[in-house]
Design an enzyme around this catalytic site. Structure first.
Site, short mmCIF file in Angstrom:
data_model
loop_
_atom_site.label_atom_id
_atom_site.label_comp_id
_atom_site.label_asym_id
_atom_site.label_seq_id
_atom_site.Cartn_x
_atom_site.Cartn_y
_atom_site.Cartn_z
N THR A 39 -14.42 92.29 23.01
CA THR A 39 -14.30 90.86 22.70
C THR A 39 -12.85 90.54 22.37
O THR A 39 -12.14 91.37 21.81
CB THR A 39 -15.19 90.55 21.48
OG1 THR A 39 -16.55 90.84 21.84
CG2 THR A 39 -15.09 89.10 21.04
N GLY A 40 -12.43 89.31 22.70
CA GLY A 40 -11.08 88.87 22.33
C GLY A 40 -10.25 88.55 23.56
O GLY A 40 -10.70 88.72 24.70
N GLY A 95 -10.21 95.42 22.36
CA GLY A 95 -8.96 95.14 21.66
C GLY A 95 -9.04 95.54 20.20
O GLY A 95 -10.02 96.14 19.75
N ALA A 96 -8.00 95.20 19.45
CA ALA A 96 -7.99 95.46 18.00
C ALA A 96 -7.01 94.50 17.35
O ALA A 96 -6.12 93.95 18.02
CB ALA A 96 -7.60 96.89 17.69
N ASP A 97 -7.16 94.31 16.04
CA ASP A 97 -6.23 93.46 15.30
C ASP A 97 -5.05 94.26 14.78
O ASP A 97 -3.94 93.75 14.70
CB ASP A 97 -6.98 92.79 14.13
CG ASP A 97 -8.09 91.91 14.67
OD1 ASP A 97 -7.77 90.99 15.43
OD2 ASP A 97 -9.26 92.20 14.39
N GLY A 108 -12.46 92.80 14.27
CA GLY A 108 -13.29 91.75 13.65
C GLY A 108 -12.60 90.41 13.58
O GLY A 108 -13.16 89.45 13.05
N GLY A 109 -11.37 90.33 14.14
CA GLY A 109 -10.69 89.04 14.20
C GLY A 109 -11.50 88.01 14.97
O GLY A 109 -11.39 86.81 14.74
N GLU A 116 -19.24 95.52 18.06
CA GLU A 116 -18.11 96.28 18.61
C GLU A 116 -18.17 97.73 18.10
O GLU A 116 -17.89 98.67 18.85
CB GLU A 116 -16.79 95.63 18.21
CG GLU A 116 -16.53 94.33 18.94
CD GLU A 116 -15.26 93.63 18.50
OE1 GLU A 116 -14.64 92.97 19.33
OE2 GLU A 116 -14.91 93.70 17.31
N LYS A 134 0.50 95.04 17.50
CA LYS A 134 -0.66 95.46 16.70
C LYS A 134 -0.48 96.85 16.06
O LYS A 134 -1.30 97.27 15.25
CB LYS A 134 -1.92 95.50 17.57
CG LYS A 134 -2.20 94.24 18.39
CD LYS A 134 -2.77 93.14 17.54
CE LYS A 134 -3.23 91.93 18.32
NZ LYS A 134 -4.42 92.13 19.11
C1 5RP Z 1 -12.98 90.80 17.89
C2 5RP Z 1 -11.92 91.84 17.84
C3 5RP Z 1 -10.82 91.74 18.81
O1 5RP Z 1 -10.80 92.88 19.58
C4 5RP Z 1 -9.53 91.60 18.05
O2 5RP Z 1 -9.62 90.45 17.22
C5 5RP Z 1 -8.33 91.46 18.99
O3 5RP Z 1 -8.36 90.23 19.62
P1 5RP Z 1 -7.23 89.76 20.63
O4 5RP Z 1 -7.29 90.68 21.81
O5 5RP Z 1 -7.63 88.34 20.96
O6 5RP Z 1 -5.91 89.83 19.92
O7 5RP Z 1 -11.95 92.76 17.05
O8 5RP Z 1 -13.90 90.94 16.84
#
Ligand code: 5RP
Length: 242
Positions: A39-40, A95-97, A108-109, A116, A134
Site C-alpha cells: 500500500t502507498g 513501501g515503508a515510512d 502504517g503511514g 501489511e 526513508k
Molecule cells: C501504508 C504504508 C506505506 O507503505 C508507507 O506509508 C509508505 O508510503 P509511501 O510509499 O506513500 O511513502 O506503510 O500503511
C-alpha cells in the site's frame, strides 16, 4: 491530542525515485508467483508496472494489503486472491515510512499496517521498497510509530502509551470529519518520542496492551530492501533469519 500525519509524510518525498524503485521491484516478480502487494504511493508504481507486465504475458496472482491496493490491482488487471484464503506467498513487496540499516522498518503511514504485517509474515521473501529519504540511523525519531487501535479501547490505550513515555496523537482524516477509520474499522494512533526508543522493548510493550490490534514496527521481517538514490537502486540484504 489529535494529529495530522499527512503533513509529515510530504517532507523529503521524491516521486521520481519512488517510481524508479517501484519499477525495479517488478523485476523480482517471476512467472507463476503469488505476490503480496503493498500500500502507498511507492507500491502504486510497482502495481502499475506489474499490470503492464501482465498485459505482456506475465502470469501471477496478487494478494492485496488494503482496499487501496485491491482497487489499484483491479484497475491494472492484476488477478487477485483474498488474503483470508492464502497462507503462504512467494514474495511480498511494500513501501515503508522509515527503514534502518538492519532493515527494521516503520509502516502504517497509510493506516494499513495490520494487513501489511500479516502479508509480510506470509511471504517467503519480504522486500521493502523506498527512496533514500526513508533510510535512517534510528527509527521513530523523525516519524511516529503508528498503532491500529480498537475504537472502544481508545482512552485506555492513550493512557497506557503515555505511561510508557510516548506522546500519542489520534490520526485525523482528510476529506472526512473525525478520525481516520482503517480498512478494519479501527482508529489510528501515532506515537511520538523525544528520543529514539529501544524499538524491540517498545514492540514488546505495545504487544502487551489490550486494544492495540497491531503496531507499525516491522522488526526482523524484511529480507531485502531496494533503496532508490539519484544514481541508481541499492539492494540491501538482511542478515540470516532464524
Ligand atoms: C501504508 C504504508 C506505506 O507503505 C508507507 O506509508 C509508505 O508510503 P509511501 O510509499 O506513500 O511513502 O506503510 O500503511
Amino acid at each position: 491530542m489529535w494529529g495530522y500525519y499527512g503533513a509529515m509524510k510530504a517532507q523529503g518525498e521524491d516521486k521520481n525515485l519512488k517510481k524508479i524503485v517501484g519499477l525495479a521491484a517488478a523485476d523480482l516478480v517471476k512467472d507463476g508467483m503469488t505476490v503480496g502487494i503493498g500500500t502507498g504511493s511507492t507500491a502504486a508504481f510497482f502495481i502499475e508496472e506489474l499490470g503492464r507486465r501482465i498485459r505482456d504475458g506475465l502470469s501471477i496472482r496478487g494478494v492485496p494489503t488494503s482496499y487501496q491496493a485491491k482497487l489499484m490491482c483491479h484497475k491494472h488487471g492484476i488477478p487477485l486472491l483474498d488474503p483470508s484464503l492464502v497462507d503462504r506467498l512467494d514474495i511480498a513487496i511494500d513501501g515503508a515510512d522509515e527503514i534502518d540499516y538492519s532493515l527494521n522498518a516503520i509502516k502504517g503511514g497509510g493506516a494499513a499496517n495490520t494487513m501489511e504485517k500479516v502479508i509480510a509474515a506470509m511471504a517467503d521473501e519480504f522486500v521493502i521498497i523506498v527512496d533514500h529519504s526513508k533510510l535512517v540511523e534510528k527509527l521513530a525519531v523523525s516519524f511516529p510509530v503508528p498503532l491500529e487501535v480498537v475504537p472502544a479501547a481508545l482512552s485506555f490505550v492513550m493512557r497506557r502509551v503515555r505511561e510508557i513515555g510516548s506522546r500519542p496523537e489520534l490520526r485525523m482524516a482528510v476529506k472526512k470529519a473525525g478520525p481516520v477509520v482503517t480498512d478494519n474499522g479501527n482508529f489510528m494512533v501515532d506515537l511520538y518520542f523525544d528520543e529514539a526508543p529501544d524499538v524491540y522493548r517498545l514492540d514488546r510493550m505495545l504487544k502487551s496492551i489490550p486494544g492495540i490490534l497491531e503496531n507499525g514496527l516491522f522488526l526482523g521481517m524484511a529480507h531485502k530492501a531496494l533503496v532508490a538514490w539519484e544514481d541508481g537502486v541499492e539492494v540491501m540484504l538482511a542478515g540470516p533469519k532464524d
